[in-house]
Design an enzyme around this catalytic site. Structure first.
Site, PDB file in Angstrom:
ATOM      1  N   TYR A 141       0.854  -1.188   0.000  1.00 22.45           N
ATOM      2  CA  TYR A 141       0.000   0.000   0.000  1.00 22.45           C
ATOM      3  C   TYR A 141       0.887   1.234   0.000  1.00 22.45           C
ATOM      4  CZ  TYR A 141      -3.380   3.486   1.682  1.00 22.45           C
ATOM      5  OH  TYR A 141      -4.177   4.601   1.832  1.00 22.45           O
ATOM      6  N   ASP A 236       9.401   2.894  -0.448  1.00 19.99           N
ATOM      7  CA  ASP A 236       8.380   3.550   0.367  1.00 19.99           C
ATOM      8  C   ASP A 236       8.667   3.193   1.819  1.00 19.99           C
ATOM      9  OD1 ASP A 236       6.209   4.463   1.717  1.00 19.99           O
ATOM     10  OD2 ASP A 236       4.702   3.542   0.403  1.00 19.99           O
ATOM     11  N   LYS A 264       4.682   9.492   8.704  1.00 21.82           N
ATOM     12  CA  LYS A 264       4.522   8.911  10.047  1.00 21.82           C
ATOM     13  C   LYS A 264       5.539   9.455  11.057  1.00 21.82           C
ATOM     14  CE  LYS A 264       2.162   4.844   8.258  1.00 21.82           C
ATOM     15  NZ  LYS A 264       0.799   4.702   8.687  1.00 21.82           N
TER      16      LYS A 264
HETATM   17  C1  LIG Z   1       3.892   2.171   3.305  1.00 25.49           C
HETATM   18  C2  LIG Z   1       2.895   3.280   3.263  1.00 25.49           C
HETATM   19  N1  LIG Z   1       2.950   4.178   2.278  1.00 25.49           N
HETATM   20  C3  LIG Z   1       2.087   5.199   2.200  1.00 25.49           C
HETATM   21  C4  LIG Z   1       1.088   5.353   3.125  1.00 25.49           C
HETATM   22  C5  LIG Z   1       0.138   6.499   3.030  1.00 25.49           C
HETATM   23  O1  LIG Z   1       0.418   7.420   4.040  1.00 25.49           O
HETATM   24  P1  LIG Z   1      -0.710   8.460   4.534  1.00 25.49           P
HETATM   25  O2  LIG Z   1      -1.751   7.670   5.221  1.00 25.49           O
HETATM   26  O3  LIG Z   1       0.050   9.400   5.445  1.00 25.49           O
HETATM   27  O4  LIG Z   1      -1.204   9.164   3.315  1.00 25.49           O
HETATM   28  C6  LIG Z   1       0.978   4.428   4.173  1.00 25.49           C
HETATM   29  C7  LIG Z   1      -0.078   4.562   5.183  1.00 25.49           C
HETATM   30  O5  LIG Z   1      -0.268   3.765   6.044  1.00 25.49           O
HETATM   31  C8  LIG Z   1       1.909   3.375   4.249  1.00 25.49           C
HETATM   32  O6  LIG Z   1       1.853   2.456   5.218  1.00 25.49           O
END
Ligand SMILES: Cc1ncc(COP(=O)(O)O)c(C=O)c1O
Length: 422
Positions: A141, A236, A264
């Site tokens: 994700y 990511d 985060k």
């Molecule tokens: C690996 C990863 N990338 C991107 C995101 C998206 O981040 P946000 O919820 O701050 O938009 C998340 C959210 O949990 C994530 O776990």
């Protein structure tokens, strides 16, 4: 029953009563407690129940709730600075700290969420390479950007199929899906589309099909294929950055991605995101280069101050990582032993302070297919039992649980005791 009253009324004014779907606890069929206070490793709901928090705001709260240094940084900043939309010294401080303490980030651009970071990183990679296609992995994700909301289909070489209403075919026709931890799958994608692939985006330790760490050889093969085909590799690290190690998952695997995304932890719990990489890549961004990306709130001084306080504290106190690794190992061992005694078929996947308990007979979970095959009904029953025993975990089999600096051995013992009573 304030919890229920508030949640029921919330449903009248916010879809599903929430501002982000997973908070509604639909997968586990439980009404979510409405949280009013956090203190260290604990959270308290509107009915005054206390929980040991293993969600930590979905990752950011590695220092625990309302860490005094982060709170002071926020308070001290907002006396004189809330938002300017102009350069500030505090954004330089955080940018410089990140660029000088991480290995593969020469320059960084601040944004406001993980989604914004990953979607901007992909646009940057497209701008740099002049290509359109991106590769993502089934089960990973990267936020709610249209191009990422693609179901895996049957996996290898599957062209995108919309996984979400409102996403036009055109938005995902350039998204290719490969299988996690499957070298053959990624080789096939490159064989077929190599010259058109702008970037591959991956969670080096996935936390979004539950915790599934990548195998080293798989990431090495991915890195090799990207280099051989002139595609950029995007790690990511929104979840893993500053968590599985201060320098993120890339430091554990010894791989140098071209672009890394963060969010985060890097905002100390305030809304944030960032993407960074080599200077020559980052200088494609406007106002120097041709890739336009902007944000009214980007680099907000309060967020920057909170992030700077959190990251410098983590950087200067490496014993935090020793502590959370030790608690993680203890928790994993305790859960595995308790499950064995009870004859419960589980697999515990863990990378440092990120962990998932999978209910499966298969003995391993290494990709999306194996994660999906787990017993989600059993997880739901387990979740409810744990919540009733004061343990607050992610309300879904396909999420991570997080350990933080404020958790104690006693908190871990309470978790294990609750597992024994399941
Ligand atoms: C690996 C990863 N990338 C991107 C995101 C998206 O981040 P946000 O919820 O701050 O938009 C998340 C959210 O949990 C994530 O776990």
């Amino acid at each position: 029953m304030r919890n229920l009253e508030i949640f029921n009324e919330s449903k009248e004014y916010m879809p599903g009563g929430v501002n982000s779907p997973v908070r509604a606890f639909k997968d586990v069929n439980v009404n979510p407690p409405v949280i009013k206070k956090g203190e260290g490793a604990y959270i308290f709901d509107e009915d005054n129940n206390k929980y040991i928090d293993f969600v930590g705001a979905w990752g950011p709260m590695i220092l625990g709730h309302c860490d005094k240094d982060v709170v002071n940084a926020i308070k001290n900043t907002c006396d004189s600075a809330i938002a300017f939309g102009a350069p500030t010294d505090i954004e330089l401080k955080l940018a410089k700290h990140i660029c000088t303490t991480l290995d593969n980030v020469d320059m960084i651009r601040m944004v406001n969420s993980g989604t914004e970071a990953t979607m901007s990183a992909v646009k940057l990679a497209r701008g740099v390479t002049g290509r359109n296609k991106i590769v993502k992995f089934a089960g990973c994700y990267h936020g709610h950007f249209e191009g990422f909301l693609v179901s895996a289909g049957s996996g290898v070489l599957t062209e995108g199929i919309p996984g979400c209403a409102g996403v036009p075919e055109e938005s995902i026709k350039n998204t290719l899906i490969a299988n996690y931890n499957d070298c053959e799958s990624i080789r096939e994608v490159f064989q077929k589309y190599g010259e058109d692939i702008a970037a591959v985006i991956i969670e080096p330790v996935s936390g979004n099909m539950g915790v599934v760490p990548a195998e080293k050889e798989f990431l090495e093969e991915l890195d090799r294929l990207c280099k051989a085909n002139g595609s950029l590799l995007i790690f990511d690290e929104v979840m893993t950055g500053f968590r599985v190690a201060y320098k993120g998952a890339q430091s554990l695997y010894g791989i140098k991605p071209d672009i890394t995304t963060f969010a985060k932890i890097m905002g100390g719990g305030l809304p944030c995101g960032a993407y960074g990489g080599r200077k020559e890549v980052m200088e494609y961004l406007s106002p120097i280069g041709p890739v336009y990306q902007a944000g009214t709130m980007s680099g907000n001084p309060i967020v920057m101050a909170a992030g700077y306080a959190a990251l410098t504290k983590l950087y200067n106190n490496t014993e935090i990582y020793t502590h959370i690794e030790k608690l993680g190992a203890k928790l994993q061992k305790g859960i595995e032993e308790a499950a064995k005694e009870k004859g419960l078929p589980i697999v515990v996947n863990r990378c440092g302070s990120m962990m998932t308990i999978f209910f499966t007979e298969k003995g391993r979970v290494t990709n999306y297919e194996e994660a999906k095959a787990c017993d989600t009904k059993m997880y739901a029953a387990f979740f409810e039992h744990m919540l009733n025993n004061g343990i607050y975990m992610a309300p879904s089999q396909f999420e991570a649980l997080f350990i933080g600096a404020k958790h104690t051995e006693e908190d871990i013992d309470k978790f294990i005791d609750a597992v024994k009573r399941f």
